[in-house]
Design a protein around this motif. Sequence first.
Motif, short mmCIF file in Angstrom:
data_model
loop_
_atom_site.label_atom_id
_atom_site.label_comp_id
_atom_site.label_asym_id
_atom_site.label_seq_id
_atom_site.Cartn_x
_atom_site.Cartn_y
_atom_site.Cartn_z
N GLY A 186 13.83 14.85 -5.28
CA GLY A 186 15.08 15.01 -6.04
C GLY A 186 16.15 15.70 -5.22
N ILE A 187 15.76 16.72 -4.46
CA ILE A 187 16.73 17.41 -3.60
C ILE A 187 17.18 16.49 -2.47
CG2 ILE A 187 17.01 19.32 -1.97
CD1 ILE A 187 15.24 21.00 -3.79
N LEU A 188 16.26 15.74 -1.88
CA LEU A 188 16.63 14.80 -0.83
C LEU A 188 17.61 13.75 -1.35
CD1 LEU A 188 13.14 14.23 0.86
CD2 LEU A 188 15.07 15.52 1.81
N LEU A 189 17.38 13.29 -2.58
CA LEU A 189 18.27 12.28 -3.16
C LEU A 189 19.67 12.85 -3.34
CD1 LEU A 189 18.53 9.44 -4.30
CD2 LEU A 189 17.81 10.34 -6.53
N MET A 190 19.77 14.09 -3.79
CA MET A 190 21.10 14.70 -3.92
C MET A 190 21.78 14.84 -2.56
SD MET A 190 20.91 17.53 -6.99
CE MET A 190 19.44 18.39 -6.49
N LEU A 191 21.01 15.14 -1.53
CA LEU A 191 21.58 15.22 -0.18
C LEU A 191 22.08 13.84 0.27
CD1 LEU A 191 18.93 17.55 1.53
CD2 LEU A 191 21.32 18.12 1.06
N LEU A 192 21.29 12.82 0.03
CA LEU A 192 21.69 11.46 0.43
C LEU A 192 22.95 11.02 -0.29
CD1 LEU A 192 18.21 9.64 0.47
CD2 LEU A 192 19.54 10.38 2.44
N ARG A 193 23.12 11.48 -1.52
CA ARG A 193 24.29 11.08 -2.32
C ARG A 193 25.46 12.03 -2.16
NH1 ARG A 193 20.98 9.26 -7.82
NH2 ARG A 193 20.65 7.07 -7.20
N GLY A 194 25.30 13.05 -1.33
CA GLY A 194 26.39 14.00 -1.10
C GLY A 194 26.70 14.85 -2.30
N MET A 195 25.68 15.17 -3.10
CA MET A 195 25.89 15.91 -4.34
C MET A 195 25.60 17.40 -4.20
SD MET A 195 24.10 13.11 -6.90
CE MET A 195 24.30 14.12 -8.36
N LEU A 196 25.24 17.85 -2.99
CA LEU A 196 24.96 19.27 -2.78
C LEU A 196 25.99 19.86 -1.83
CD1 LEU A 196 21.07 19.62 -2.39
CD2 LEU A 196 22.50 20.23 -4.34
N THR A 253 18.94 10.64 9.51
CA THR A 253 18.50 9.47 8.76
C THR A 253 19.67 8.87 7.99
OG1 THR A 253 16.35 10.56 8.52
CG2 THR A 253 16.72 8.58 7.23
N CYS A 254 20.56 9.72 7.49
CA CYS A 254 21.77 9.21 6.82
C CYS A 254 22.60 8.37 7.79
CB CYS A 254 22.61 10.37 6.29
SG CYS A 254 22.04 11.06 4.72
N ALA A 255 22.74 8.86 9.01
CA ALA A 255 23.50 8.11 10.01
C ALA A 255 22.84 6.76 10.29
CB ALA A 255 23.61 8.94 11.29
N GLU A 256 21.50 6.77 10.34
CA GLU A 256 20.78 5.52 10.58
C GLU A 256 20.96 4.54 9.43
OE1 GLU A 256 16.18 4.17 11.64
OE2 GLU A 256 16.70 6.28 11.40
N LEU A 257 21.09 5.09 8.23
CA LEU A 257 21.26 4.25 7.05
C LEU A 257 22.72 3.84 6.81
CD1 LEU A 257 18.93 6.24 4.63
CD2 LEU A 257 18.59 3.87 5.31
N GLY A 258 23.61 4.38 7.62
CA GLY A 258 25.01 4.08 7.43
C GLY A 258 25.64 4.83 6.28
N LEU A 259 25.06 5.94 5.89
CA LEU A 259 25.60 6.77 4.82
C LEU A 259 26.48 7.86 5.41
CD1 LEU A 259 22.36 7.25 2.66
CD2 LEU A 259 24.30 5.76 2.13
N SER A 260 27.75 7.90 5.01
CA SER A 260 28.65 8.92 5.52
C SER A 260 28.61 10.12 4.58
CB SER A 260 30.08 8.37 5.61
OG SER A 260 30.50 7.86 4.36
N THR A 261 27.60 10.94 4.75
CA THR A 261 27.38 12.09 3.87
C THR A 261 27.50 13.38 4.67
OG1 THR A 261 25.86 10.78 2.51
CG2 THR A 261 25.74 13.18 2.31
N ASP A 262 28.35 14.28 4.17
CA ASP A 262 28.46 15.59 4.81
C ASP A 262 27.29 16.45 4.39
OD1 ASP A 262 30.87 14.93 6.02
OD2 ASP A 262 32.04 15.59 4.28
N MET A 263 26.66 17.10 5.36
CA MET A 263 25.55 17.99 5.04
C MET A 263 26.09 19.29 4.43
SD MET A 263 22.57 16.66 5.56
CE MET A 263 23.32 15.18 4.83
N PRO A 264 25.36 19.87 3.51
CA PRO A 264 25.84 21.06 2.81
C PRO A 264 25.81 22.30 3.71
CG PRO A 264 23.59 20.57 2.17
CD PRO A 264 24.04 19.43 3.01
N ARG A 265 26.54 23.28 3.29
CA ARG A 265 26.53 24.57 3.97
C ARG A 265 25.31 25.36 3.50
NH1 ARG A 265 30.90 29.38 2.79
NH2 ARG A 265 30.03 30.94 4.23
N LEU A 345 20.07 2.82 -1.43
CA LEU A 345 21.11 3.57 -0.73
C LEU A 345 21.17 3.15 0.73
CD1 LEU A 345 20.34 7.15 -2.10
CD2 LEU A 345 22.11 5.59 -2.90
N GLY A 346 22.36 2.89 1.21
CA GLY A 346 22.52 2.58 2.63
C GLY A 346 21.94 1.24 3.00
N ASP A 347 21.63 1.09 4.26
CA ASP A 347 21.14 -0.17 4.80
C ASP A 347 19.62 -0.16 4.80
OD1 ASP A 347 20.63 -2.49 6.13
OD2 ASP A 347 21.53 -1.90 8.03
N ALA A 348 19.02 -0.81 3.80
CA ALA A 348 17.55 -0.82 3.69
C ALA A 348 16.90 -1.57 4.84
CB ALA A 348 17.14 -1.45 2.36
#
Length: 359
Positions: A186-196, A253-265, A345-348
């Motif tokens: 669940g935490i990983l999913l929020m990271l992938l979606r940029g929700m944290l 892994t986000c970069a590999e998937l083509g997800l432009s997600t900023d990592m949280p502080r 999410l991203g490029d499967a």
Amino acid sequence: MSSSPPTVLLTGASGVLGTALLAELPAHCRVTALIHRCPCPAADDQFPGDLTAPRLGMDRETYRALARRVDAIVHCAAVTDFTSGPEAAHATNEAGTRAVVEFATDAGATPYHVSTAFVARHDLTRSRLGRDTGEAGARPEDYLDSKRAGEEVVRSSGLPSVIIRPSIVIGDSRTGDISAFQGLHGILLMLLRGMLPLVPLPATSLIDFVPQDVVARTIAALIAEERREGEVWVTAGPAALRAEQVLDVVADTCAELGLSTDMPRIVGADMVDRLIRPVFLAGGLPARALRRFDDMLAMTALFADAATFPTSLGELPGGPPPLTAARLDAVLRHSILYLAETKRLGDAAVRPMPVEVPA
């Protein structure tokens, strides 16, 4: 155990560890699954049952017949949802364990009780640390209290028994596949979606997780060896990745998937409690988002600067070797890719074919 092929009764056969264990148990074992809702076609036999009912939910004749056959019991069934409440947690994790131990006594069988390494951190929950739990629905203390009580049931029974304590269980080390997503997912999913926007955890805190097949191989080795006593820690131990390393793997892994997600502080819990939550979050976030953030606070409290778990990996003949940071990095990546693929999410297409992860 008898000289004939042993019969193993498995509870929680359709769960994360149960499904993994069915693929790892010694081939000469006969596996009987105690099923509640989901059938278990991979088992040799299956019986409908209920851990919270007398005689495990079986009639007297069926119960006695099964008790005559069983040599070992692997008790994986548990309530693991931190939001289930104390009644549900204790009904399965304590009272259900008592029912399993009573059956083991009647059968003259060895119980292999799956607990959790986090029983060693029951004093780190926010409520026990005197911190505000806010809007959190997650209460790790209910789960940990019930698992500690379950262990005490096993110890006080007087039966020869083995208590197994895995840390966070994630997907298969080669594929990331898992039968049901867990709290870390669940935490990983929020990271992938940029929700944290931030992670309330010191950067050097160890995030101890183990792949499901490593836990299953450990239990299988215990049964093959006919181990009948002791406590076994199935953890990464000193090899566990730090929180900052976990975020690096997620970012790569986000970069590999083509997800432009900023990592949280990464910030400490003290700053969250003194400044961020009362000033910037309370009143500024929708109720659902605030509750989700408080749930994360509740879960990450179990990791903040906590002591390293002991590990028994590498000590068991025929069992898996100790985990390494390099292997854990690869294991985490496989789990993230599986999660992203499942959630679309991203490029499967970047998900690799299953490969052996070097030890």
